[in-house]
Write a protein that holds these residues in place. Sequence first.
Motif, short mmCIF file in Angstrom:
data_model
loop_
_atom_site.label_atom_id
_atom_site.label_comp_id
_atom_site.label_asym_id
_atom_site.label_seq_id
_atom_site.Cartn_x
_atom_site.Cartn_y
_atom_site.Cartn_z
N ALA A 1 -6.55 9.42 -17.06
CA ALA A 1 -7.71 9.81 -16.25
C ALA A 1 -7.44 11.12 -15.50
CB ALA A 1 -8.03 8.70 -15.25
N ASN A 2 -6.21 11.60 -15.60
CA ASN A 2 -5.82 12.82 -14.89
C ASN A 2 -6.14 12.71 -13.40
OD1 ASN A 2 -4.74 15.34 -14.61
ND2 ASN A 2 -6.67 16.40 -15.06
N LEU A 3 -5.85 11.55 -12.85
CA LEU A 3 -6.16 11.32 -11.44
C LEU A 3 -5.14 12.01 -10.53
CD1 LEU A 3 -7.82 8.32 -10.00
CD2 LEU A 3 -5.69 8.94 -8.89
N LYS A 4 -5.67 12.78 -9.59
CA LYS A 4 -4.81 13.62 -8.72
C LYS A 4 -4.84 13.11 -7.29
CE LYS A 4 -3.95 17.05 -11.68
NZ LYS A 4 -2.99 16.47 -12.61
N PRO A 5 -3.85 13.48 -6.49
CA PRO A 5 -3.88 13.13 -5.07
C PRO A 5 -5.06 13.82 -4.37
CG PRO A 5 -1.75 14.13 -5.70
CD PRO A 5 -2.67 14.31 -6.84
N VAL B 1 0.86 -1.18 0.00
CA VAL B 1 0.00 0.00 0.00
C VAL B 1 0.90 1.23 0.00
CG1 VAL B 1 -1.77 1.28 1.26
CG2 VAL B 1 -1.75 -1.23 1.34
N PHE B 2 0.74 2.09 -0.99
CA PHE B 2 1.52 3.32 -1.04
C PHE B 2 0.62 4.51 -0.73
CE2 PHE B 2 3.88 0.36 -3.63
CZ PHE B 2 5.21 0.64 -3.35
N LEU B 3 1.08 5.36 0.18
CA LEU B 3 0.41 6.64 0.42
C LEU B 3 1.26 7.72 -0.24
CD1 LEU B 3 -0.70 6.43 4.18
CD2 LEU B 3 -1.80 5.51 2.13
N MET B 4 0.63 8.80 -0.61
CA MET B 4 1.33 9.95 -1.21
C MET B 4 2.13 9.54 -2.44
SD MET B 4 2.63 11.79 2.31
CE MET B 4 3.27 10.33 3.10
N GLY B 5 1.61 8.62 -3.21
CA GLY B 5 2.40 8.09 -4.31
C GLY B 5 1.91 8.42 -5.72
N VAL B 6 0.83 9.20 -5.84
CA VAL B 6 0.23 9.38 -7.16
C VAL B 6 1.24 9.93 -8.19
CG1 VAL B 6 -1.60 10.54 -8.48
CG2 VAL B 6 -2.06 9.74 -6.17
N ALA B 7 1.98 10.95 -7.77
CA ALA B 7 2.92 11.58 -8.71
C ALA B 7 4.05 10.62 -9.10
CB ALA B 7 3.49 12.85 -8.10
N LYS B 8 4.27 9.60 -8.27
CA LYS B 8 5.40 8.69 -8.52
C LYS B 8 4.94 7.33 -9.04
CE LYS B 8 8.24 11.59 -6.78
NZ LYS B 8 8.13 11.88 -5.36
N ILE B 9 3.71 7.24 -9.50
CA ILE B 9 3.18 5.93 -9.83
C ILE B 9 4.02 5.20 -10.90
CG2 ILE B 9 1.42 6.92 -11.39
CD1 ILE B 9 0.99 3.72 -9.32
N GLY B 10 4.52 5.99 -11.86
CA GLY B 10 5.34 5.39 -12.92
C GLY B 10 6.61 4.79 -12.35
N TYR B 11 7.27 5.55 -11.53
CA TYR B 11 8.52 5.10 -10.92
C TYR B 11 8.30 3.89 -10.01
CZ TYR B 11 12.83 5.27 -8.23
OH TYR B 11 14.00 4.94 -7.63
N ILE B 12 7.23 3.97 -9.22
CA ILE B 12 6.94 2.87 -8.29
C ILE B 12 6.69 1.56 -9.06
CG2 ILE B 12 5.23 2.00 -6.63
CD1 ILE B 12 4.89 4.96 -5.69
N SER B 13 5.87 1.63 -10.11
CA SER B 13 5.59 0.38 -10.84
C SER B 13 6.85 -0.17 -11.52
CB SER B 13 4.47 0.54 -11.88
OG SER B 13 3.94 1.80 -11.92
N GLU B 14 7.64 0.74 -12.04
CA GLU B 14 8.91 0.31 -12.66
C GLU B 14 9.77 -0.47 -11.67
OE1 GLU B 14 11.65 3.49 -13.90
OE2 GLU B 14 10.00 4.05 -15.28
N GLN B 15 9.95 0.10 -10.48
CA GLN B 15 10.79 -0.54 -9.47
C GLN B 15 10.24 -1.91 -9.08
OE1 GLN B 15 13.79 0.51 -8.34
NE2 GLN B 15 13.50 2.05 -9.93
#
Length: 516
Positions: free
Chosen positions: A224-228, A170-184
């Motif tokens: 979807a332009n989904l924001k935090p 579970v990631f909190l505060m991660g919307v802006a980093k979603i690309g990086y997180i999935s890559e890792q």
Amino acid sequence: MTKGKVYLVGAGPGDPKLITVRGLEALKRAEVVVFDRLAGPQLLNHARPDAEHIYVGKLPDRHTMKQEEINQLLVDLALQGKTVVRLKGGDPTVFGRVGEEAGLLQKNGIIFEIIPGITSAIAVPAYAGIPVTHRDWASSFSVITGHESPDKLDHSIYWDKVTNATGTLVFLMGVAKIGYISEQLIKHGRSSDTPVALVQWGSRAEQRTLVGTLEDIADKVKAANLKPPAVIVVGDVVRQRETLSWIEKKPLFGQRILVTRARSQASDLVSKIDELGGEPYEFPIIEIKLPSSQDKLQAIEAALGRAEEYDWVMLTSVNGVDYFFQWLDRYGVDIRRFHRANFAAVGPKTAEALALRGIRADLLPESYHAESLLESLDSLIGSGETALLPRGDLARAMLPQELRERGVQTVEIDIYETAMTAPRDLWLPEMLANGEIHVITFTSSSTVINLLEALRQLGVTNPAEALQNIEIACIGPVTAKTAEDNGLKVTVVPDKATIDGLVEALVDRRRVLKGE
Ligand code: SAH
């Protein structure tokens, strides 16, 4: 001076009912409440009326207060001897910086309590039908912050270990980093088709869920332009949503519904909206109180003193019944002295309130307004009879006028007064402008008049215009007429002018709008 005390209270993820009982108790005791917008302004409704509210979040002309300033504020308030509640979104210990706040309090010798809250890490997925563990799919979960620069994220998160350490991530505060997180996660061994969900604004009217896989989620978030704020859930448990999503199925889901009636009367409407999955937003703009002028008190005393003379007692609201009995008690009048009188109630709730006092209404009209009451009375009441009308100061003149025309001796007394309350919630204009209020409910003409006035006081120059794109729901035709006379476009009026009728009409309207 004795030092005060500070409660660091978890407010839960947004739904104000998700605060704990202990947290609510502290809130009810507090002399000062320090809060921001994530820790729901609606919770402030539970604070004492004289409590001070200190907002430490972002304002148009001010940045969010710095954490150090908040820490110091709590210390200063406690040193002034105040009982303070610091409301924090979710749980205060989960990325809530409670360590810093409690640390400074401790250093200054101030007593504090940490009252846990329901963290968004668990509650937000739950509101989207995703359990963070599951007997077959995940036997452990991690809660990880995404709010770091990519370098620091690498530095403080051991991707090689975190990726596979637990079933669910579970990631909190991660919307802006979603690309990086999935890559890792893919790089360190999670399959690219692992399900991922982002749940935005969980447990609030804006709740929205996006589901994908590690492979495509970043593109979907962008599209979807989904924001935090959103909670990101990674793992097989996400599939549970297909069968377990629940709140989205409720008829009023997604609707933030303004409730304008007096707080003392609002609970029925508020809990019905809540049960149907809507988000009630209380903005009480009227207050019911006892009249205070000597003339009115004397008139009440004199009228009740003639209890034996009345052929009819006509009650036109639940408040009317409640206050009527309060005044009987105050002036020592026994209800049995009204032995001659028939009791008329305007609607089923008024009749119920009477029944609670052991009086069965002799008359209950077909539909629930004064005109209908008059119609049903026509064949029953005769010239020369005497009627007592204990009412609120804003009751319409129609009923007593018509009764007098029919030769009925009519004694009218104002047994309660309706006053406008000063708005304490300063966000309403902004919420209206942002489309964050979907429906406004009016349960009397005075709620219409006073809401428009409250908006003017809050700086809205043309209140009727500010409400143009919002569904306006009125309890009955009289209230609807007042709304229309004031330039509002009324879209919901129930057949029966009751709270149940109003709520049913809201559900019907929703079905129509959704094309069901
Ligand atoms: N102490 C809080 C977390 C603070 S960090 C808690 O326990 O919940 C703030 C982050 O929490 C947001 O960026 C978001 O990831 C998450 N969050 C909090 N409330 C949320 C909500 N209602 N919907 C979605 N995410 C939420």
